[in-house]
Design an enzyme around this catalytic site. Sequence first.
Site, short mmCIF file in Angstrom:
data_model
loop_
_atom_site.label_atom_id
_atom_site.label_comp_id
_atom_site.label_asym_id
_atom_site.label_seq_id
_atom_site.Cartn_x
_atom_site.Cartn_y
_atom_site.Cartn_z
N GLY A 14 0.80 -1.23 0.00
CA GLY A 14 0.00 0.00 0.00
C GLY A 14 0.83 1.27 0.00
N LYS A 45 -0.51 -5.17 -7.41
CA LYS A 45 -0.05 -5.59 -6.08
C LYS A 45 1.06 -6.62 -6.20
CE LYS A 45 -3.62 -4.64 -2.71
NZ LYS A 45 -4.71 -5.12 -1.89
N LYS A 139 -10.36 1.92 15.54
CA LYS A 139 -8.94 1.94 15.93
C LYS A 139 -8.81 1.80 17.45
CE LYS A 139 -7.15 4.24 11.85
NZ LYS A 139 -6.64 5.46 11.21
#
Length: 313
Positions: A14, A45, A139
Site C-alpha cells: 500500500g 499488487k 482503531k
Amino acid sequence: MEEKSRVLVVGGTGFIGRRIVRASLTQGHPTFVLMRPEIGLDVDKLQMLLSLKAQGARLLEASLEDHAGLVAAVKQVDVVISAMSGVHFRSQSLQLQHKLVVAVKEAGNVKRFIPSEFGTDPSRMAHAIEPGKVTFDEKMQLRRTIEEANIPHTYISANCFAAYFCPNLCQLGTLLPPKERVRVYGDGNVKVIFVDEDDVATYTIKSIDDPRTLNKTVYLRPQDNTLTQNEVVEKWERLSGKSLEKINITADQFLASGKDMEFAHQVGVARFYHIFFEGCLTNFVIGEDGVEATLLYPEVQYTRMDEYMKRYL
Ligand code: GO6
C-alpha cells in the site's frame, strides 16, 4: 554489534506500507512482507511485491484467514507492522487486523506491534462527527484488544500525509494544486501538521527498537511542517509565481457542502472539519503516554513542504 530486529509488514504493497518496507530495508532490518493469496488477479499488487523482493524483502505467503499459517509467519520475526488500508474496506480491515493480533498473541514472540493508524490520534476523537467517527472507534477497539493481550506496542500518530493534504492546498476531492481559486477554512490560521510519507516510514522504523516508544504513541510533529492553510497557500504561490483567489468559508458552509457528496468525500469533510476548523492535530500538549518523533530522532532530515511541493510544478 547486536543484530537488527526482524520486521514483518502486513499491507506492504500500500501507499504507506511500501514505504515502511523500504525504510526497514534502508535501516538494515531483515524485512518480510506478507503475501496474501487474496491478491488474486491484482497484478499491480503482485508487481509491487516482486519489486519489494528485488529490493531485498522476503515474501511470506499466508492468508489472514489462515490462523496457523499466520502464526508461523509471525514466529519468524520480532516486529509486526500493520499498514492495512483503512480507506477501501473499513470494517473488513478491522476484522483482518483483529485476526493478526490474535496470531501475534498466540505466537508470543513479538517484541513490538504497530497497528495501522498513521493519522489523527483516535484516543482524542471520541467527540468526532459522523460520518467517519467509526474509523476512530474501530482503531480504539483494536487498541483495547492489543492492550488486553499484553502485546508490546507503539501507536504512530503521523498527522496529515502530505500527498492528501498539502499540494492540493488542503482542498477536498483533488490531489492537484488548484489553478484559479482556493477555499480557505475559516480565517485559514489553524495549525496543521503535514508529513512526507517517506518520513512517516522512516520515523516508524526508527521507533520499533526504541525502549522510549514502548507502549506509547509517537506523534510526528516536524516543526517546519506545522503550518496554517494560509502558510501552505503562500508557499505554493511563491513556488508557482501565481497568486490565487481566496474564498473564505465558515465551518457551517463547509459542513453543509458535504451533503450531496459521495460517502468517501463526506468522511473527508468530517476529517477536514476536525483538522482545519477545530485544530485537532495541534490543540493539545503531548502527555505522559506520548513522545514526539523529531525530538527522539533529531538526526532525521525530514522533507519540508516547499521542497515536497516542487514536484507538482
Ligand atoms: C485521510 C480525503 C481527502 C477524503 C487522517 C476525501 C484518517 C486519519 C489526518 O484517504 O478519510 O481529498 O488523519 O476528497 O486519521 C482521506 C482520509 C482524506 C484520504 C480521510 C485521513 C486522515 C484518514 C480528499 C477527499 C483530498
